[in-house]
Design a protein around this motif. Structure first.
Motif, PDB file in Angstrom:
ATOM      1  N   LYS A   1       0.644  -1.151  -0.046  1.00 55.60           N
ATOM      2  CA  LYS A   1       0.076  -0.092  -0.001  1.00 55.60           C
ATOM      3  C   LYS A   1       0.924   1.276   0.095  1.00 55.60           C
ATOM      4  O   LYS A   1       1.777   1.345   0.760  1.00 55.60           O
ATOM      5  N   PRO A   2       0.541   2.356  -0.952  1.00 55.99           N
ATOM      6  CA  PRO A   2       1.262   3.470  -0.707  1.00 55.99           C
ATOM      7  C   PRO A   2       0.772   4.144   0.802  1.00 55.99           C
ATOM      8  O   PRO A   2      -0.057   4.073   1.298  1.00 55.99           O
ATOM      9  N   ILE A   3       1.839   4.422   1.268  1.00 50.14           N
ATOM     10  CA  ILE A   3       1.913   4.684   2.965  1.00 50.14           C
ATOM     11  C   ILE A   3       2.468   6.339   3.151  1.00 50.14           C
ATOM     12  O   ILE A   3       3.510   6.595   2.398  1.00 50.14           O
ATOM     13  N   VAL A   4       1.711   7.025   3.944  1.00 46.30           N
ATOM     14  CA  VAL A   4       2.118   8.282   4.491  1.00 46.30           C
ATOM     15  C   VAL A   4       2.111   8.147   5.960  1.00 46.30           C
ATOM     16  O   VAL A   4       1.122   7.675   6.640  1.00 46.30           O
ATOM     17  N   ILE A   5       3.393   8.550   6.336  1.00 46.43           N
ATOM     18  CA  ILE A   5       3.553   8.505   8.023  1.00 46.43           C
ATOM     19  C   ILE A   5       3.976  10.141   8.377  1.00 46.43           C
ATOM     20  O   ILE A   5       4.464  10.794   7.681  1.00 46.43           O
ATOM     21  N   THR A   6       3.836  10.539   9.451  1.00 45.16           N
ATOM     22  CA  THR A   6       4.269  11.813  10.165  1.00 45.16           C
ATOM     23  C   THR A   6       5.583  11.425  10.409  1.00 45.16           C
ATOM     24  O   THR A   6       6.098  10.287  10.589  1.00 45.16           O
ATOM     25  N   ASN A   7       6.455  12.533  10.669  1.00 37.33           N
ATOM     26  CA  ASN A   7       7.891  12.445  10.942  1.00 37.33           C
ATOM     27  C   ASN A   7       8.088  12.281  12.590  1.00 37.33           C
ATOM     28  O   ASN A   7       8.602  13.350  13.207  1.00 37.33           O
ATOM     29  N   PHE A   8       7.459  11.286  13.045  1.00 39.83           N
ATOM     30  CA  PHE A   8       7.891  11.037  14.378  1.00 39.83           C
ATOM     31  C   PHE A   8       9.332  10.364  14.670  1.00 39.83           C
ATOM     32  O   PHE A   8       9.968   9.852  13.595  1.00 39.83           O
ATOM     33  N   PRO A   9       9.899  10.448  15.799  1.00 40.12           N
ATOM     34  CA  PRO A   9      11.425  10.146  15.802  1.00 40.12           C
ATOM     35  C   PRO A   9      11.864   8.828  15.152  1.00 40.12           C
ATOM     36  O   PRO A   9      12.863   8.745  14.696  1.00 40.12           O
ATOM     37  N   THR A  10      10.966   7.694  15.092  1.00 38.91           N
ATOM     38  CA  THR A  10      11.425   6.487  14.547  1.00 38.91           C
ATOM     39  C   THR A  10      10.978   6.171  13.118  1.00 38.91           C
ATOM     40  O   THR A  10      11.165   5.245  12.450  1.00 38.91           O
ATOM     41  N   ALA A  11      10.579   7.154  12.496  1.00 37.36           N
ATOM     42  CA  ALA A  11       9.840   7.228  11.260  1.00 37.36           C
ATOM     43  C   ALA A  11      10.684   6.756  10.052  1.00 37.36           C
ATOM     44  O   ALA A  11      10.552   5.847   9.199  1.00 37.36           O
ATOM     45  N   LYS A  12      12.200   7.334  10.243  1.00 38.57           N
ATOM     46  CA  LYS A  12      12.920   6.685   9.103  1.00 38.57           C
ATOM     47  C   LYS A  12      13.509   5.407   9.169  1.00 38.57           C
ATOM     48  O   LYS A  12      14.384   4.810   8.362  1.00 38.57           O
ATOM     49  N   ASP A  13      13.175   4.803  10.421  1.00 37.72           N
ATOM     50  CA  ASP A  13      13.577   3.311  10.718  1.00 37.72           C
ATOM     51  C   ASP A  13      12.608   2.515   9.631  1.00 37.72           C
ATOM     52  O   ASP A  13      13.089   1.374   9.434  1.00 37.72           O
ATOM     53  N   GLN A  14      11.429   3.087   9.463  1.00 38.74           N
ATOM     54  CA  GLN A  14      10.330   2.276   8.582  1.00 38.74           C
ATOM     55  C   GLN A  14      10.115   2.753   7.290  1.00 38.74           C
ATOM     56  O   GLN A  14       9.818   1.900   6.228  1.00 38.74           O
ATOM     57  N   ILE A  15      10.457   3.879   6.923  1.00 39.78           N
ATOM     58  CA  ILE A  15      10.012   4.478   5.481  1.00 39.78           C
ATOM     59  C   ILE A  15      11.254   5.280   5.108  1.00 39.78           C
ATOM     60  O   ILE A  15      11.767   6.162   5.939  1.00 39.78           O
ATOM     61  N   GLN A  16      11.578   5.084   3.717  1.00 40.62           N
ATOM     62  CA  GLN A  16      12.510   5.814   3.140  1.00 40.62           C
ATOM     63  C   GLN A  16      11.791   6.812   2.258  1.00 40.62           C
ATOM     64  O   GLN A  16      10.950   6.286   1.161  1.00 40.62           O
ATOM     65  N   HIS A  17      11.717   7.882   2.597  1.00 41.56           N
ATOM     66  CA  HIS A  17      10.796   9.111   1.870  1.00 41.56           C
ATOM     67  C   HIS A  17      11.021   9.084   0.458  1.00 41.56           C
ATOM     68  O   HIS A  17      11.916   9.307   0.028  1.00 41.56           O
ATOM     69  N   GLU A  18       9.719   9.113  -0.088  1.00 41.88           N
ATOM     70  CA  GLU A  18       9.741   9.138  -1.775  1.00 41.88           C
ATOM     71  C   GLU A  18      10.486   7.833  -2.496  1.00 41.88           C
ATOM     72  O   GLU A  18      10.459   7.884  -3.726  1.00 41.88           O
ATOM     73  N   HIS A  19      10.840   6.810  -1.596  1.00 38.68           N
ATOM     74  CA  HIS A  19      11.272   5.342  -2.008  1.00 38.68           C
ATOM     75  C   HIS A  19      10.008   4.462  -1.808  1.00 38.68           C
ATOM     76  O   HIS A  19       9.317   3.785  -2.689  1.00 38.68           O
ATOM     77  N   ASN A  20       9.688   4.051  -0.724  1.00 32.81           N
ATOM     78  CA  ASN A  20       8.622   3.257  -0.224  1.00 32.81           C
ATOM     79  C   ASN A  20       7.366   3.986   0.593  1.00 32.81           C
ATOM     80  O   ASN A  20       6.621   3.058   1.413  1.00 32.81           O
ATOM     81  N   GLY A  21       7.508   5.291   0.510  1.00 31.90           N
ATOM     82  CA  GLY A  21       6.520   5.778   1.258  1.00 31.90           C
ATOM     83  C   GLY A  21       6.689   7.248   1.243  1.00 31.90           C
ATOM     84  O   GLY A  21       7.878   7.699   0.600  1.00 31.90           O
ATOM     85  N   LEU A  22       5.985   7.927   2.180  1.00 28.26           N
ATOM     86  CA  LEU A  22       6.035   9.492   2.178  1.00 28.26           C
ATOM     87  C   LEU A  22       6.091   9.809   3.803  1.00 28.26           C
ATOM     88  O   LEU A  22       5.431   9.339   4.553  1.00 28.26           O
ATOM     89  N   ILE A  23       6.881  10.787   4.109  1.00 30.36           N
ATOM     90  CA  ILE A  23       7.127  11.141   5.479  1.00 30.36           C
ATOM     91  C   ILE A  23       6.652  12.560   5.382  1.00 30.36           C
ATOM     92  O   ILE A  23       7.206  13.496   4.984  1.00 30.36           O
ATOM     93  N   SER A  24       5.561  13.051   6.225  1.00 34.02           N
ATOM     94  CA  SER A  24       4.977  14.216   6.303  1.00 34.02           C
ATOM     95  C   SER A  24       5.461  15.003   7.656  1.00 34.02           C
ATOM     96  O   SER A  24       5.728  14.293   8.630  1.00 34.02           O
ATOM     97  N   GLU A  25       5.657  16.287   7.578  1.00 35.74           N
ATOM     98  CA  GLU A  25       5.783  17.004   8.709  1.00 35.74           C
ATOM     99  C   GLU A  25       4.646  16.721   9.698  1.00 35.74           C
ATOM    100  O   GLU A  25       3.569  16.514   9.127  1.00 35.74           O
TER     101      GLU A  25
END
Length: 397
Positions: A326-350
């Motif tokens: 599934k296309p995924i959007v998550i907020t930029n919580f402290p461990t966000a980059k452990d799970q999503i690479q922004h614009e590669h396998n999902g999006l990380i929002s402010e």
């Protein structure tokens, strides 16, 4: 001879830690280990998923009376002539009343609860407090065991827990396990005294089981498809950011998006969230579906998955959405980059409603971006059942 293990957890209500424990219990080699599971309250969505090889234990006696509403609890203890428990029950009540921080309240009231709990009559090779706070305290103070392991499923420094309270407990553990490298680094910073005890074991996730369950037909009468369907799977508590999701829905409506946003989960914030939904007239847009034993059909049916959390340890729900492509959007919580690479396998929002709404809106209106994320998701392996070997190593060290 088999090693005897005891896992301790308050209940098996739906949640990431509980789901992870269920997967672990369904992965353990029972030719090597004899397993008991102690639950404070024998209830929860996942109770039926405990394997038959596991003996489920519950707390009885004074703890049952302690768990009753205040007046009934006190009457029960007065009838038994247990005035010390009357005092502790009153102190438990007032401490919870004056402490607004739920995590601190749970820590500070352990001293009162434990007076109603005897030492376990059985001896174990390893006792495992499978969730932070009470489960760990119980494993340390109420179980006779050769080894004791505690499990932290969240980012400690963001959780509201008190280091000063936990340090003495953690010093008594043989190992303190957490679920991501970011959470591990955080624990190393907060508890430098026990660095050698801190271990990282990722939550166990089974792609085969998730894909199989996702094939089940979705027949929920409360679920109606819109042009775009957004899904969140989360406990209804402040750290999961459901109020932020409601605010984001308002912003998406202003952008003219035709959507429905469904949330699977329950929790202490439900009444307050329902009130906010009602006040903003979002009943037909933002829908709380409650707990679902099988959320995977809903994830599969969604246009995108959104995790609006304030903080996370390592979200199992995000991993499950990744497995289902599934296309995924998550907020930029402290461990966000452990799970999503922004614009590669999902999006990380402010972490604000306008930024999150704009990112969701742009994703849902960009089929090419959706396909880019899906292709990258499908290229990767997300199964973590091999993490059981790290667990075995801790048991046998």
């Amino acid at each position: 001879m088999k090693k005897k293990l005891l896992f301790v957890i308050p209940s098996l209500d739906a949640g990431g830690a509980e789901k992870s424990l269920i997967t672990l219990l369904n992965t353990i080699d029972y030719s090597l280990y004899e397993v008991d599971l102690l639950v404070f309250h024998k209830k929860g969505l996942f109770l039926s998923l405990v394997p038959q090889s596991v003996s489920i234990l519950t707390l009885e006696g004074d703890y049952v009376d302690f768990s009753k509403p205040l007046v009934r609890s006190i009457i029960s203890f007065i009838k038994k002539g247990k005035l010390n428990l009357v005092i502790n029950r009153l102190l438990f009540f007032f401490k919870n009343k004056i402490e607004s921080n739920v995590s601190k309240a749970e820590q500070n009231t352990w001293r009162y609860i434990k007076s109603s709990i005897p030492i376990s009559p059985q001896t174990y090779d390893v006792a495992i407090g499978a969730l932070e706070k009470t489960s760990i305290y119980f494993a340390i103070e109420k179980v006779r065991s050769t080894k004791t392991i505690g499990w932290i499923h969240t980012n400690y420094s963001k959780s509201g827990m008190q280091r000063s309270f936990d340090l003495d407990f953690f010093k008594k553990l043989d190992f303190l396990v957490t679920v991501s490298e970011e959470c591990s680094a955080d624990l190393h910073t907060v508890f430098p005294e026990i660095q050698s005890k801190i271990k990282c074991i990722y939550n166990l996730v089974s792609p085969d089981l998730i894909n199989e369950l996702a094939q089940h037909p979705l027949t929920d009468a409360a679920y109606e498809r819109a042009q775009f369907t957004i899904l969140t799977v989360a406990r209804l508590s402040k750290e999961k950011g459901i109020e932020l999701a409601v605010e984001t829905s308002l912003a998406l409506l202003k952008l003219g998006l035709d959507f429905k946003w469904y949330v699977i989960g329950d929790g202490q914030e439900r009444n307050r969230i329902e009130q906010i939904i009602k006040e903003n007239k979002l009943e037909n847009v933002f829908v709380l579906l409650g707990l679902k034993e099988n959320p995977y059909s809903y994830i599969k049916a969604a246009t995108c998955y959104v995790q609006p959390s304030i903080y996370e340890g390592k979200s199992i729900a995000i991993d499950e959405a990744k497995i289902l492509g599934k296309p995924i959007v998550i907020t930029n919580f402290p461990t966000a980059k452990d799970q999503i690479q922004h614009e590669h396998n999902g999006l990380i929002s402010e972490m604000n409603s306008i930024a999150l709404a704009n990112m969701i809106f742009n994703l849902l209106n960009d089929v090419q971006l959706q396909q880019h994320l899906i292709v990258n998701l499908n290229k990767s392996e997300y199964g973590t059942l091999s993490e059981i070997e790290k667990f075995y190593q801790l048991l046998n060290d």
